[in-house]
Motif scaffolding. Sequence first.
Motif, mmCIF file in Angstrom:
data_model
loop_
_atom_site.group_PDB
_atom_site.id
_atom_site.type_symbol
_atom_site.label_atom_id
_atom_site.label_comp_id
_atom_site.label_asym_id
_atom_site.label_seq_id
_atom_site.Cartn_x
_atom_site.Cartn_y
_atom_site.Cartn_z
ATOM 1 N N ILE A 43 5.911 1.288 -29.659
ATOM 2 C CA ILE A 43 6.482 0.352 -28.693
ATOM 3 C C ILE A 43 6.484 0.966 -27.295
ATOM 4 N N GLU A 44 6.860 2.226 -27.196
ATOM 5 C CA GLU A 44 6.783 2.910 -25.901
ATOM 6 C C GLU A 44 5.347 2.933 -25.394
ATOM 7 N N ARG A 45 4.420 3.222 -26.278
ATOM 8 C CA ARG A 45 3.009 3.303 -25.895
ATOM 9 C C ARG A 45 2.495 1.954 -25.387
ATOM 10 N N ARG A 46 2.847 0.878 -26.088
ATOM 11 C CA ARG A 46 2.384 -0.445 -25.656
ATOM 12 C C ARG A 46 3.049 -0.860 -24.346
ATOM 13 N N MET A 47 4.288 -0.457 -24.156
ATOM 14 C CA MET A 47 4.965 -0.773 -22.902
ATOM 15 C C MET A 47 4.311 -0.023 -21.745
ATOM 16 N N ARG A 48 3.962 1.238 -21.960
ATOM 17 C CA ARG A 48 3.263 2.015 -20.934
ATOM 18 C C ARG A 48 1.906 1.384 -20.618
ATOM 19 N N GLN A 49 1.196 0.977 -21.653
ATOM 20 C CA GLN A 49 -0.108 0.358 -21.442
ATOM 21 C C GLN A 49 0.023 -0.963 -20.690
ATOM 22 N N ALA A 50 1.094 -1.698 -20.972
ATOM 23 C CA ALA A 50 1.324 -2.959 -20.270
ATOM 24 C C ALA A 50 1.602 -2.711 -18.788
ATOM 25 N N ILE A 51 2.401 -1.706 -18.486
ATOM 26 C CA ILE A 51 2.698 -1.376 -17.089
ATOM 27 C C ILE A 51 1.417 -1.037 -16.340
ATOM 28 N N TYR A 52 0.600 -0.193 -16.945
ATOM 29 C CA TYR A 52 -0.676 0.176 -16.325
ATOM 30 C C TYR A 52 -1.563 -1.052 -16.133
ATOM 31 N N ALA A 53 -1.630 -1.909 -17.141
ATOM 32 C CA ALA A 53 -2.486 -3.089 -17.062
ATOM 33 C C ALA A 53 -2.019 -4.042 -15.972
ATOM 34 N N VAL A 54 -0.719 -4.272 -15.884
ATOM 35 C CA VAL A 54 -0.189 -5.182 -14.865
ATOM 36 C C VAL A 54 -0.541 -4.671 -13.469
ATOM 37 N N ALA A 55 -0.269 -3.406 -13.213
ATOM 38 C CA ALA A 55 -0.571 -2.840 -11.896
ATOM 39 C C ALA A 55 -2.067 -2.895 -11.602
ATOM 40 N N SER A 56 -2.880 -2.621 -12.606
ATOM 41 C CA SER A 56 -4.329 -2.599 -12.398
ATOM 42 C C SER A 56 -4.891 -3.997 -12.171
ATOM 43 N N PHE A 57 -4.323 -5.000 -12.815
ATOM 44 C CA PHE A 57 -4.751 -6.378 -12.550
ATOM 45 C C PHE A 57 -4.376 -6.782 -11.127
ATOM 46 N N TRP A 58 -3.162 -6.454 -10.691
ATOM 47 C CA TRP A 58 -2.770 -6.750 -9.305
ATOM 48 C C TRP A 58 -3.736 -6.072 -8.333
ATOM 49 N N PHE A 59 -4.009 -4.795 -8.579
ATOM 50 C CA PHE A 59 -4.888 -4.020 -7.707
ATOM 51 C C PHE A 59 -6.297 -4.609 -7.690
ATOM 52 N N THR A 60 -6.800 -4.983 -8.853
ATOM 53 C CA THR A 60 -8.148 -5.540 -8.950
ATOM 54 C C THR A 60 -8.255 -6.863 -8.197
ATOM 55 N N ALA A 61 -7.243 -7.707 -8.312
ATOM 56 C CA ALA A 61 -7.251 -8.983 -7.587
ATOM 57 C C ALA A 61 -7.281 -8.743 -6.082
ATOM 58 N N TRP A 62 -6.518 -7.767 -5.628
ATOM 59 C CA TRP A 62 -6.483 -7.434 -4.198
ATOM 60 C C TRP A 62 -7.844 -6.914 -3.723
ATOM 61 N N VAL A 63 -8.456 -6.018 -4.489
ATOM 62 C CA VAL A 63 -9.770 -5.484 -4.126
ATOM 63 C C VAL A 63 -10.812 -6.601 -4.110
ATOM 64 N N ASN A 64 -10.796 -7.448 -5.139
ATOM 65 C CA ASN A 64 -11.778 -8.532 -5.214
ATOM 66 C C ASN A 64 -11.625 -9.534 -4.074
ATOM 67 N N ALA A 65 -10.425 -9.588 -3.503
ATOM 68 C CA ALA A 65 -10.181 -10.491 -2.371
ATOM 69 C C ALA A 65 -10.557 -9.853 -1.035
ATOM 70 N N GLY A 66 -11.082 -8.635 -1.074
ATOM 71 C CA GLY A 66 -11.501 -7.980 0.158
ATOM 72 C C GLY A 66 -10.468 -7.043 0.753
ATOM 73 N N GLU A 67 -9.467 -6.664 -0.029
ATOM 74 C CA GLU A 67 -8.420 -5.742 0.406
ATOM 75 C C GLU A 67 -7.751 -6.191 1.709
ATOM 76 N N PRO A 68 -7.187 -7.392 1.729
ATOM 77 C CA PRO A 68 -6.538 -7.879 2.954
ATOM 78 C C PRO A 68 -5.335 -7.009 3.336
ATOM 79 N N ASP A 69 -5.018 -7.001 4.617
ATOM 80 C CA ASP A 69 -3.862 -6.264 5.132
ATOM 81 C C ASP A 69 -2.593 -7.000 4.708
ATOM 82 N N LEU A 70 -1.831 -6.405 3.810
ATOM 83 C CA LEU A 70 -0.662 -7.086 3.254
ATOM 84 C C LEU A 70 0.559 -7.007 4.166
ATOM 85 N N SER A 71 0.408 -6.354 5.301
ATOM 86 C CA SER A 71 1.494 -6.369 6.286
ATOM 87 C C SER A 71 1.335 -7.533 7.260
#
Length: 325
Positions: free
Chosen positions: A260-288
């Motif tokens: 359960i700890e392992r799957r939770m860690r993997q979920a955290i990594y996956a969530v952050a990586s999906f957010w990051f990937t969406a941002w990169v695919n959008a051209g890395e806009p300035d979020l400020s």
Amino acid sequence: MKKLALLLLILSLYLESFSWGFYAHKKINSYAVFLLPPQMMVLYKRNIDFITEHAVDPDKRRYAIPEEGARHYIDIDHYGKYPFGALPRKWNDAVSKFSADTLQAYGIVPWWVELMMHRLTNAFEEKNQASILKLSAELGHYIADAHVPLHANSNHNGQYTNQQGIHAFWESRVPELLADKEWDFFIGKAEYIKDPGSFIWQRVLESAAAADTVLQYERQLREKFSPDKKFSFEDRNGIIVRQYSSSFTRAYDAKLKGMIERRMRQAIYAVASFWFTAWVNAGEPDLSKLSNRELTADDLREFENLNMAWKNSSIKGRDHETPFP
């Protein structure tokens, strides 16, 4: 005394039926923020409370609209045996083979993750802050669900094996008892995902492969615990409720060897990586420098309606978290 015990039991069932899963979903979204690069932290860290609190909006929506439920799971064993090659991974191919109604009936979580990823990418391209935050919070929920073994199995709450309540036991009771004090969430950094579709399908397959173990180990363990040792009245958020005992919970976690700890860690990594990937695919806009910084009246009305439905209605569609008998 009997009346008091009955009252406590009823209260415990009420609380559990409305609260299971919220803790872990909020933790996953919150921890995921800290895996992001500085260019994204300027937005996500400042809005971490929103991303954390709204991680549970999809679960609340299950009380409002019937079509929401299928977005959280896939009974992939309906389509044969592992690795379920009979089920096309592309949505249109799967619809052509099985029909949209069939897919909806047995769950669509991997396809829904892909759709939400597309929507988040568009929000980044449009530099729409309100949409970015809402979609990030909700995408995190669906990705996390894909990491739960019983979200990828038709025996989703042990209803076919006399194990009702195991769903919430795995994804809520165990993390609530152990995560804050004993588990390690030092993970590293988000990474770019070249093929998000293949990635989420792989996580679903991992969940499906683990489902039998989740069920089997609980059956084996309960043979060693009498009912009065398996359940106990313990404090939960300041209220005494009937729940799986601490000793049974710890024994189950130990038997699973950190799953359960392992799957939770993997979920955290996956969530952050999906957010990051969406941002990169959008051209890395300035979020400020984003537009639509404030939530609209429709957004606020939706949040209010979700809370009202969650508090006052019953789940529409499948309830995979029925409390233990």
